[in-house]
Design an enzyme around this catalytic site. Structure first.
Site, short mmCIF file in Angstrom:
data_model
loop_
_atom_site.label_atom_id
_atom_site.label_comp_id
_atom_site.label_asym_id
_atom_site.label_seq_id
_atom_site.Cartn_x
_atom_site.Cartn_y
_atom_site.Cartn_z
CG PHE A 72 4.74 -8.97 3.71
CD1 PHE A 72 4.47 -9.22 2.38
CD2 PHE A 72 5.93 -9.45 4.23
CE1 PHE A 72 5.35 -9.93 1.59
CE2 PHE A 72 6.82 -10.17 3.46
CZ PHE A 72 6.53 -10.40 2.13
CE LYS A 73 6.87 -7.74 -1.92
NZ LYS A 73 5.55 -8.44 -1.79
CG ASP A 74 4.82 -0.80 4.22
OD1 ASP A 74 5.42 -0.39 3.21
OD2 ASP A 74 3.60 -0.58 4.43
CG LEU A 102 11.16 -2.40 1.12
CD1 LEU A 102 10.14 -2.61 0.02
CD2 LEU A 102 12.47 -1.88 0.54
#
Ligand SMILES: *Cc1c(COP(=O)(O)O)cnc(C)c1O
Length: 500
Positions: free
Chosen positions: A110-112, A115
């Protein structure tokens, strides 16, 4: 909108300074100054994911122009980067339980979502503040952030990125994802030690005044892509609204109806973004904070005592293995009506003594919006197996923690509201744990994680995300291993050599 630090309300900064600086100079975190205005009535942002993103970002990025925001959003959330049209699709497990898949980006975590857009926000912010030095991003990672930051910042002009990971502290897949990273501006370095050693090395670099001035003269500005940067939190507010819109369009709720969000939590970034969505008027009944065996947050939410004096365990949900949830400081600041003095006292006590207790009034305010419990490793694996056998839906161990904690909540609270579980990683990213959950007696225990991806695909017929399927054919490009103590010299030498 302007920003100030949770520890000093006297000094205002612009949105672009907030994003460029990351952490406030007084050690606090930047938050929107003053009161947030909620969207009136049913005028919540609507439309496609990208349209909701433009609407939300415009509210918070006062010194960005409309075309800058549109450019950042359309570059970050395109069919080239996310393999689902909805960006974050909503899946129904039952009439009352939905799953929001946040892992359709280039690294399957989910950090995409944050980021992929942060590099655009950061380079626009740098232009605005007349920064002409090259930006050097330093990131210590326990796995997901590193790869996600590398994908986000690869070949971004004017930026170099250094990712440090603990040599033995990340999964085989996470390591492969990082050491095969392509891009002309990326540096990936394994550190002999654990995550704490790696993170201390990065902190040491940031605190080294002499080195910072040396690098400054050589034309570099150091900054971090850590989750305490407001530029990482802000893009996460968007998917709460998008989830709500999808619930309405799927006929699951009526406009204005309240729902619960269940969030597998580590550094408290994801769930805090939800809280801000609530402050903007999103109809939320409860935020359910799901922790793993490292249950410092659920203990805090239930008792008001934050106590990090305990052992940190390695769990099946490693991205939540954390004892100091940095973003909690922002929530406390909001709950106390922006009382920076109380925040400073609690945070100092945490640093000096390892614990603090909030007052009864703050705890009561917290309980109006938050509920929390945790899942241990056995419960996590059971939740993966149970969800798969009952619903034919496969979740990763982090999402499984959310499913287990929601189950506990519904048993205890008998809440009639519909619940959305945030799914934070593809099950193929944590294949070892997923396979262990599905197949008792671990028949595949001698297989490598790359083999396990194929086994899992064969057994479940669930498609493997392209980026993970491609891993086996990628050459290792980064093989450096260094000692934590050598991190500052290594960085200095690499940058100064590049420059000569
Ligand atoms: C980072 C991460 C989390 C924790 O998110 P926070 O914003 O730190 O609370 C949960 N699951 C996965 C897969 C992650 O990578």
């Amino acid at each position: 909108m302007r920003y100030y630090s949770t520890r000093n309300r006297a000094k205002y900064v612009t949105a672009s300074e907030t994003i460029l600086k990351g952490l406030a100079p007084d050690g606090g975190l930047f938050v929107p100054a003053g009161k947030l205005k909620a969207y009136p009535g049913s005028n919540l942002p609507a439309g496609r994911y990208q349209e909701i993103a433009v609407e939300i970002l415009t509210r918070f990025l006062g010194d960005f122009s409309p075309s800058e925001i549109e450019f950042a959003v359309s570059s970050a959330y395109s069919p080239d980067t996310f393999d689902h049209r909805a960006v974050a699709p909503l899946i129904s497990l039952s009439e009352q339980i939905y799953v929001l898949e946040l892992w359709h980006g280039p690294t399957s975590a989910f950090k995409d979502i944050a980021l992929q857009i942060l590099p655009h926000l950061l380079t626009i912010a740098a232009q605005k503040s007349g920064e002409d030095r090259e930006i050097v991003i330093l990131t210590a990672t326990s796995g997901d952030t590193g790869k996600s930051a590398l994908e986000g910042f690869r070949d971004v002009p004017g930026v170099k990125i250094f990712v440090y990971f603990p040599e033995k502290g990340v999964s085989e897949i996470q390591k492969l994802q990082m050491i095969t990273q392509e891009g002309g501006n990326v540096n990936v370095i394994a550190v002999r030690g654990n995550f704490d050693d790696t993170q201390s090395g990065v902190k040491q670099i940031f605190n080294d005044r002499y080195m910072n001035s040396q690098l400054k003269e050589a034309g570099y500005r150091l900054t971090s892509a850590n989750s305490i940067n407001w530029g990482r939190l802000l893009p996460q507010i968007v998917y709460y609204f998008s989830a709500y819109r999808q619930l309405i369009s799927q006929g699951a709720i009526k406009e204005g109806e309240k729902v619960n969000f269940v969030v597998p939590t580590g550094n408290f970034g994801n769930i805090l973004a939800g809280y801000y969505a609530g402050r903007l008027g999103l109809p939320v009944n409860r935020f359910i904070c799901a922790a793993n065996r490292n249950n410092v947050l659920s203990d805090f939410i239930n008792s008001g005592l934050y106590d990090k004096r305990r052992t940190l365990y390695n769990s099946h949900s490693p991205s939540m293995d954390i004892l100091v949830s940095s973003n909690l400081e922002r929530l406390l600041f909001e709950l106390t009506g922006h009382d920076s003095e109380r925040i400073k006292a609690w945070m100092n006590q945490l640093t000096e003594e390892g614990h603090y207790r909030v007052d009864r009034e703050t705890l009561a305010t917290l309980h109006k919006s938050f509920w929390s419990d945790y899942a241990d490793d056995g419960e996590t694996l059971q939740a993966i197996a149970g969800t798969y056998s009952e619903k034919k839906y496969l979740v990763d161990p982090h999402t499984a923690v959310g499913i287990n904690v929601l189950d506990k909540y519904l048993k205890r609270e008998k809440d009639p509201h519909l619940s959305v579980v945030l799914s934070t990683a593809s099950p193929y990213k944590f294949t070892g744990s997923t396979i262990r959950a599905l197949f008792k007696n671990s028949p595949f225990q001698d297989s490598s994680e790359l083999e396990l991806i194929k086994i899992l695909a064969r057994e479940t017929e669930i498609p493997v995300p392209d980026n993970l399927a491609a891993l086996e054919n990628k050459p290792a490009l980064h093989r450096q291993v260094i000692n934590p103590a050598d991190m500052p010299d290594h960085l200095r030498n690499t940058l100064l050599e590049d420059n000569s």
